[in-house]
Design an enzyme around this catalytic site. Structure first.
Site, short mmCIF file in Angstrom:
data_model
loop_
_atom_site.label_atom_id
_atom_site.label_comp_id
_atom_site.label_asym_id
_atom_site.label_seq_id
_atom_site.Cartn_x
_atom_site.Cartn_y
_atom_site.Cartn_z
N SER A 1 21.18 71.38 25.81
CA SER A 1 19.73 71.49 25.84
C SER A 1 19.30 72.76 25.11
O SER A 1 19.80 73.85 25.41
CB SER A 1 19.32 71.57 27.32
OG SER A 1 17.94 71.71 27.41
N THR B 1 18.74 65.92 29.79
CA THR B 1 18.52 64.77 30.68
C THR B 1 18.63 63.48 29.87
O THR B 1 19.28 62.51 30.32
CB THR B 1 17.15 64.89 31.39
OG1 THR B 1 17.14 66.11 32.12
CG2 THR B 1 16.91 63.74 32.35
N CYS C 1 14.28 72.99 39.03
CA CYS C 1 13.78 71.67 39.43
C CYS C 1 13.53 71.61 40.92
O CYS C 1 12.69 70.86 41.38
CB CYS C 1 14.78 70.57 39.09
SG CYS C 1 15.51 70.77 37.51
#
Ligand code: PLP
Length: 667
Positions: free
Chosen positions: A207, A71, A334
């Site tokens: 990530s 992110t 999410c």
């Protein structure tokens, strides 16, 4: 043992990565900006991990920055590109009108585009690139819009479906455009060769926690010569491109993962991963006939399966798998709490029925053969359990129904009354939305349906149910119906409304209050409503007068064990549904107490006996998460049994559980 099949959400930390992180915290804990030897060691570690990453990603002369995760990488890339576009515009270049992103991109991408576009005052149009039924970008559309694009964002592989993007095709579609290109590489890391510098990719975020490193560490690739604007200014770390003292334990752990990737031993090769996926796919197809895959498997990551079982809600499948200790998800982590159909599958144009029942199963490249074999076995048991409990769209086994079962949807309650001895059943107030589900239950039971009753003038649900099971309809007219040793009688209330009394033990009251039922009911008659938006389940005329009870006391595991030591006569009730009880685990209790199985949907049957217990005898409810047990404990308290408790956090937080439910534990 938990079988974790949600690797696209996150992964456990690899043993080697954990050791590396611990060592970076306890021994080699230096600050890489310090010039003494402790600092120099830390600096050397950063340099080593960066070179490893550069080799593995084919980063060439591009830069690789350590940051907190994808992110942050996405924000940094978008800020950099948009800042450069603003400078171009100030210099008179107005070609860029569009900011494009794949319609199935992770939310971090469109949200970052909108955020920085607004904050930098660019006013560009943020537009989704359509995808086809196969989940891949519409390259003709992209080619047509690329000349007006300032930034194009496309993921290398999708987190929900595993669909691998055609990066060569995208690159060709961008030919001649001056746009920047961001490729989200999160789900591709460790699963696909990326060779970043061979393409014109400007930015690629990664990530750590999607590939066995801890949360809070990530990488951003920036092509040599691509514009860059730091998101974080400060002490000048990472060559002043990303300030803030480096996350050394995260970098060390990521280094250990990259080392494992390079050594070729810790991770399975592509062919093995494909074989694992095929094993899982075959197990799923066998367990759930009619199952469809939501993306073409030959265009997907070898570690992701996204499927639907038409006629089975995604939520039911998730509960089923969770009960079998198989952790899967409905889509991205999410959006898991939002219970909405996946926007990714909707963007692909899949029918609503398919999106409503989608499940994602994903494993990591370190998966072992034994793990996959165990997962396949549990999938098989899940299919079998569905059929045993009359929950499968087809192929269900016969079910000997008995007693009262509640069917609840959006606050509307329907009631099924069955008598196994006389093989008769009655349905009261069937909600239209549950007519199919009820019909399925009735077919599994196979008893003649002697009445379909309603307490109000509305009959949509009753008509739908009659139409669904013509073969079972044996409706008897009149004002009373025998149900084994009990009798159900109509009580007419006027204005087209009525209630139904089961021997003054239970009143199916519809919308009527206790006062309206008057002398027809006793103070202890259970009132079962047709509308129950607060999930109160039942009341009695006397409880309606009592004060409203607040939440029932919740016990943590230690408090429950203590209570059971003091009160071995306590009742422990499992309020999960039968399919969860069949698959799931039971708490291991120190004291030999009996566990009673009474699903929340059938609580009414047990209430009279529980309410007749001595006031000091405790009753403790448990379920998976603590929600249903709280509903049951509150109900008992409202009905007058004060010593009712709920197990806080449910079985999910119970420290040790029996491997599988031992039927001997249950009465
Ligand atoms: N992009 C993709 C494709 C992802 O799957 C995720 C994580 O769910 C992200 C970005 C965000 O990653 P992070 O959790 O590191 O911020």
């Amino acid at each position: 043992m938990e079988i974790y099949l949600d690797a696209n959400a996150t992964t456990p930390v690899l043993d080697a990565a954990r050791s590396a992180a611990l060592s970076a915290m306890a021994e080699d804990f230096g600050n890489p900006s310090s010039i003494h030897s402790t600092g120099l060691k830390a600096r050397a570690l950063i340099d080593r991990v960066r070179s490893q990453a550069s080799r593995l990603l084919g980063a060439g002369n591009g830069r690789l920055l350590f940051l907190s995760g994808a992110t942050e990488g996405i924000q940094t890339a978008v800020l950099s590109a948009l800042h450069a576009l603003r400078a171009r515009r100030a210099a008179g270049d107005t070609t860029a009108e569009l900011l494009l992103y794949g319609a199935t991109e992770h939310k971090a991408v469109p949200e970052a585009l909108k955020h920085w576009n607004e904050l930098l005052g660019l006013g560009l149009q943020v537009v989704a690139i359509p995808v086809g039924l196969d989940g891949r970008h519409d390259l003709i559309w992209l080619k047509a819009h690329a000349p007006r694009a300032g930034l194009v964002c496309t993921m290398a592989a999708n987190n929900e479906t595993g669909v691998v993007s055609d990066l060569d095709g995208i690159e060709a579609a961008l030919a001649g455009s001056t746009c920047f290109w961001l490729v989200d590489g999160v789900q591709a890391l460790g699963k696909l060769p990326l060779r970043l510098a061979e393409r014109r990719i400007d930015y690629a975020p990664f990530s750590g926690h999607k590939l066995y490193a801890p949360k809070g560490i990530g990488l951003l690739y920036v092509r040599e010569g691509a514009p860059f604007t730091p998101l974080m200014a400060g002490g000048g770390q990472e060559g002043a491109l990303r300030s803030g003292t480096e996350n050394m334990s995260g970098i060390a752990a990521l280094g250990a993962v990259l080392e494992a990737l390079e050594d070729g031993k810790s991770f399975r090769d592509h062919a093995t991963l494909l074989r694992f996926r095929d094993q899982l796919a075959a197990a799923l197809q066998q367990a759930f006939p009619g199952l469809v895959f939501n993306a073409p498997l030959d265009q997907c990551l070898p570690t992701t399966l996204n499927f639907s079982v038409p006629g089975l809600a995604s939520r039911l499948l998730l509960d089923l798998f969770d009960a079998a200790e198989l952790r899967v998800s409905g889509g991205s982590a999410c959006s898991a709490a939002k219970a909405q159909p996946s926007f990714v599958l909707q963007a692909m144009g899949l029918p609503d029925e398919q999106t409503a029942s989608a499940v994602r199963m994903s494993f990591g490249p370190a998966a072992e053969e034994a793990f996959i074999v165990e997962a396949c076995e549990r999938i098989r048991v899940c299919g079998e359990t569905l059929r045993e409990n009359c929950l499968a769209p087809a192929g269900n086994q016969a079910l000997a129904g008995d007693g009262i079962t509640r069917f609840l949807v959006d606050g509307e309650c329907g009631w099924l009354l069955a008598d196994a001895a006389s093989r008769r059943c009655i349905v009261i107030d069937p909600p239209a939305a549950l007519a199919d589900r009820l019909a399925q239950q009735l077919r599994c039971q196979g008893y003649p349906l002697v009445a379909v009753l309603q307490t109000g003038p509305q009959s949509e649900g009753a008509e739908a149910l009659r139409a669904a099971v013509p073969e079972l309809l044996a409706e008897e007219t009149g004002e009373a119906w025998a149900l084994g040793r009990q009798t159900l009688r109509r009580l007419t209330l006027g204005e087209g409304r009525c209630a139904y009394l089961l021997d003054q033990r239970v009143a199916f009251a519809g919308r009527a209050t206790a006062a309206e039922l008057g002398n027809a009911v006793l103070p202890a008659t259970l009132l079962a409503p047709a509308i129950d938006t607060d999930n109160r389940i039942a009341s009695t005329p006397s409880s309606a007068l009592a004060r409203t009870a607040g939440p029932a006391p919740s016990l943590d595991p230690a408090a429950l064990q203590a209570l059971l030591r003091e009160h071995p006569e306590a009742l422990v009730i499992d309020v999960r549904e039968p399919f969860e009880q069949r698959l799931g685990q039971a708490p291991t209790l120190e004291t030999a107490v009996r566990i009673e199985a009474m699903p929340i949907s059938r609580l009414l049957n047990a209430l009279p006996a529980w309410l007749a217990m001595p006031a000091e005898q405790p009753i403790v409810f448990f379920c998976r998460s603590g929600n249903r047990s709280q509903v049951a404990a509150q109900l008992l308290q409202r009905l007058g049994h004060e010593r009712a408790y709920s197990l806080a956090g449910g079985l999910a937080l119970w420290p040790q559980r029996a491997a599988v439910v031992d039927p001997a534990l249950y009465v």
